[in-house]
Design a protein around this motif. Sequence first.
Motif, PDB file in Angstrom:
ATOM      1  N   ALA A  97       0.837  -1.210   0.000  1.00  0.00           N
ATOM      2  CA  ALA A  97       0.000   0.000   0.000  1.00  0.00           C
ATOM      3  C   ALA A  97       0.866   1.252   0.000  1.00  0.00           C
ATOM      4  O   ALA A  97       0.548   2.242  -0.682  1.00  0.00           O
ATOM      5  N   THR A  98       1.955   1.215   0.748  1.00  0.00           N
ATOM      6  CA  THR A  98       2.873   2.364   0.789  1.00  0.00           C
ATOM      7  C   THR A  98       3.528   2.572  -0.570  1.00  0.00           C
ATOM      8  O   THR A  98       3.650   3.710  -1.049  1.00  0.00           O
ATOM      9  N   VAL A  99       3.951   1.480  -1.202  1.00  0.00           N
ATOM     10  CA  VAL A  99       4.565   1.572  -2.535  1.00  0.00           C
ATOM     11  C   VAL A  99       3.578   2.177  -3.532  1.00  0.00           C
ATOM     12  O   VAL A  99       3.949   2.981  -4.396  1.00  0.00           O
ATOM     13  N   ALA A 100       2.315   1.805  -3.420  1.00  0.00           N
ATOM     14  CA  ALA A 100       1.293   2.337  -4.324  1.00  0.00           C
ATOM     15  C   ALA A 100       0.958   3.790  -4.015  1.00  0.00           C
ATOM     16  O   ALA A 100       0.700   4.594  -4.925  1.00  0.00           O
ATOM     17  N   ALA A 101       0.970   4.144  -2.726  1.00  0.00           N
ATOM     18  CA  ALA A 101       0.542   5.486  -2.326  1.00  0.00           C
ATOM     19  C   ALA A 101       1.579   6.561  -2.632  1.00  0.00           C
ATOM     20  O   ALA A 101       1.210   7.707  -2.936  1.00  0.00           O
ATOM     21  N   ILE A 102       2.853   6.228  -2.551  1.00  0.00           N
ATOM     22  CA  ILE A 102       3.902   7.254  -2.705  1.00  0.00           C
ATOM     23  C   ILE A 102       3.810   7.982  -4.047  1.00  0.00           C
ATOM     24  O   ILE A 102       3.770   9.219  -4.087  1.00  0.00           O
TER      25      ILE A 102
ATOM     26  N   VAL B  98       2.830  11.993  -4.686  1.00  0.00           N
ATOM     27  CA  VAL B  98       3.715  12.915  -5.419  1.00  0.00           C
ATOM     28  C   VAL B  98       2.926  13.649  -6.493  1.00  0.00           C
ATOM     29  O   VAL B  98       3.030  14.872  -6.635  1.00  0.00           O
ATOM     30  N   VAL B  99       2.133  12.900  -7.255  1.00  0.00           N
ATOM     31  CA  VAL B  99       1.307  13.526  -8.292  1.00  0.00           C
ATOM     32  C   VAL B  99       0.299  14.481  -7.664  1.00  0.00           C
ATOM     33  O   VAL B  99       0.093  15.604  -8.153  1.00  0.00           O
ATOM     34  N   ALA B 100      -0.326  14.059  -6.573  1.00  0.00           N
ATOM     35  CA  ALA B 100      -1.325  14.897  -5.899  1.00  0.00           C
ATOM     36  C   ALA B 100      -0.696  16.182  -5.378  1.00  0.00           C
ATOM     37  O   ALA B 100      -1.304  17.262  -5.459  1.00  0.00           O
ATOM     38  N   PHE B 101       0.524  16.085  -4.846  1.00  0.00           N
ATOM     39  CA  PHE B 101       1.221  17.273  -4.361  1.00  0.00           C
ATOM     40  C   PHE B 101       1.498  18.254  -5.500  1.00  0.00           C
ATOM     41  O   PHE B 101       1.273  19.466  -5.363  1.00  0.00           O
ATOM     42  N   LYS B 102       1.961  17.747  -6.623  1.00  0.00           N
ATOM     43  CA  LYS B 102       2.251  18.607  -7.774  1.00  0.00           C
ATOM     44  C   LYS B 102       0.988  19.290  -8.286  1.00  0.00           C
ATOM     45  O   LYS B 102       0.994  20.482  -8.597  1.00  0.00           O
TER      46      LYS B 102
ATOM     47  N   LEU C 106     -15.097  20.947  -5.385  1.00  0.00           N
ATOM     48  CA  LEU C 106     -14.616  22.318  -5.571  1.00  0.00           C
ATOM     49  C   LEU C 106     -13.220  22.399  -6.190  1.00  0.00           C
ATOM     50  O   LEU C 106     -12.942  23.310  -6.975  1.00  0.00           O
ATOM     51  N   PHE C 107     -12.350  21.458  -5.844  1.00  0.00           N
ATOM     52  CA  PHE C 107     -10.954  21.574  -6.255  1.00  0.00           C
ATOM     53  C   PHE C 107     -10.448  20.402  -7.084  1.00  0.00           C
ATOM     54  O   PHE C 107      -9.313  20.433  -7.550  1.00  0.00           O
ATOM     55  N   GLY C 108     -11.257  19.393  -7.274  1.00  0.00           N
ATOM     56  CA  GLY C 108     -10.828  18.223  -8.024  1.00  0.00           C
ATOM     57  C   GLY C 108     -10.302  17.130  -7.107  1.00  0.00           C
ATOM     58  O   GLY C 108      -9.912  17.387  -5.970  1.00  0.00           O
ATOM     59  N   PRO C 109     -10.270  15.892  -7.601  1.00  0.00           N
ATOM     60  CA  PRO C 109      -9.928  14.757  -6.739  1.00  0.00           C
ATOM     61  C   PRO C 109      -8.475  14.720  -6.291  1.00  0.00           C
ATOM     62  O   PRO C 109      -8.186  14.252  -5.187  1.00  0.00           O
ATOM     63  N   TRP C 110      -7.558  15.192  -7.127  1.00  0.00           N
ATOM     64  CA  TRP C 110      -6.144  15.146  -6.737  1.00  0.00           C
ATOM     65  C   TRP C 110      -5.862  16.088  -5.576  1.00  0.00           C
ATOM     66  O   TRP C 110      -5.165  15.723  -4.619  1.00  0.00           O
ATOM     67  N   VAL C 111      -6.380  17.293  -5.655  1.00  0.00           N
ATOM     68  CA  VAL C 111      -6.182  18.263  -4.573  1.00  0.00           C
ATOM     69  C   VAL C 111      -6.859  17.761  -3.299  1.00  0.00           C
ATOM     70  O   VAL C 111      -6.286  17.837  -2.201  1.00  0.00           O
TER      71      VAL C 111
END
Length: 222
Positions: free
Chosen positions: A16-21, A25-29, A77-82
């Motif tokens: 799960a950690t390998v998948a989440a990292i 990263v994409v979500a942060f960007k 309001l902000f999209g799923p990644w945010v």
Amino acid sequence: MHIPDGFISPLTYIPATVAAIPLLVVAFKKTKEAINDESFALLSSLTAFSFVVMMFNIPIPGGTSGHAIGAAILAILFGPWVAAFCLSLTLFIQALIFGDGGLSVFAINSLAMGFVASFSAFYVHKLLKNRMNNTIALFLTGWSSIVFASVVVAVALGIQPLLGVDSAGHPIYFPFGLEVTIPAVVGSHLLFFGVVEGFATMLVMRFLEKMTHQISHKEVLG
């Protein structure tokens, strides 16, 4: 719904950690790209709202707890990644400072309450918003987001008896199987916590829509 340390096998939380990292990263960007001076105050306020409502944990059978999330509001309001990044950040702070949820299982909590809740809310709302009354669509968006998240938590907990037992055949980690976690965790979110999440989503979104309309009206008159 926060899973604590000690309940989950490394065979579950390491993948799960390998998948989440990379997802984080994409979500942060994407969050960095989305934030500006106008949106920062609202995003911060709604993230704080999610932080607060997730701190009100109600114990439920099946080894976990239930609470509202606030994912649907952020996702709409902000999209799923945010939304996923803000909720994951909230979950990390809660685990690190308040011991609400485990650090070893942060990735599972993040995937469930951050990513699954946010993306399901975004696409359910996208599917329903032009097909039914807006108030009902908002309610179902909030309800479905937390139910989908609860499924991930229930499965993560329920598979643990299959992943490790001691010499006497007793589970090393979480002791109850899917026959307990699915009805206990998912059932409680279907019938109670999902309803709370649905009404919270509906009320907050209608309030924000009303405030936006009033501000726009004043700008036109001004």
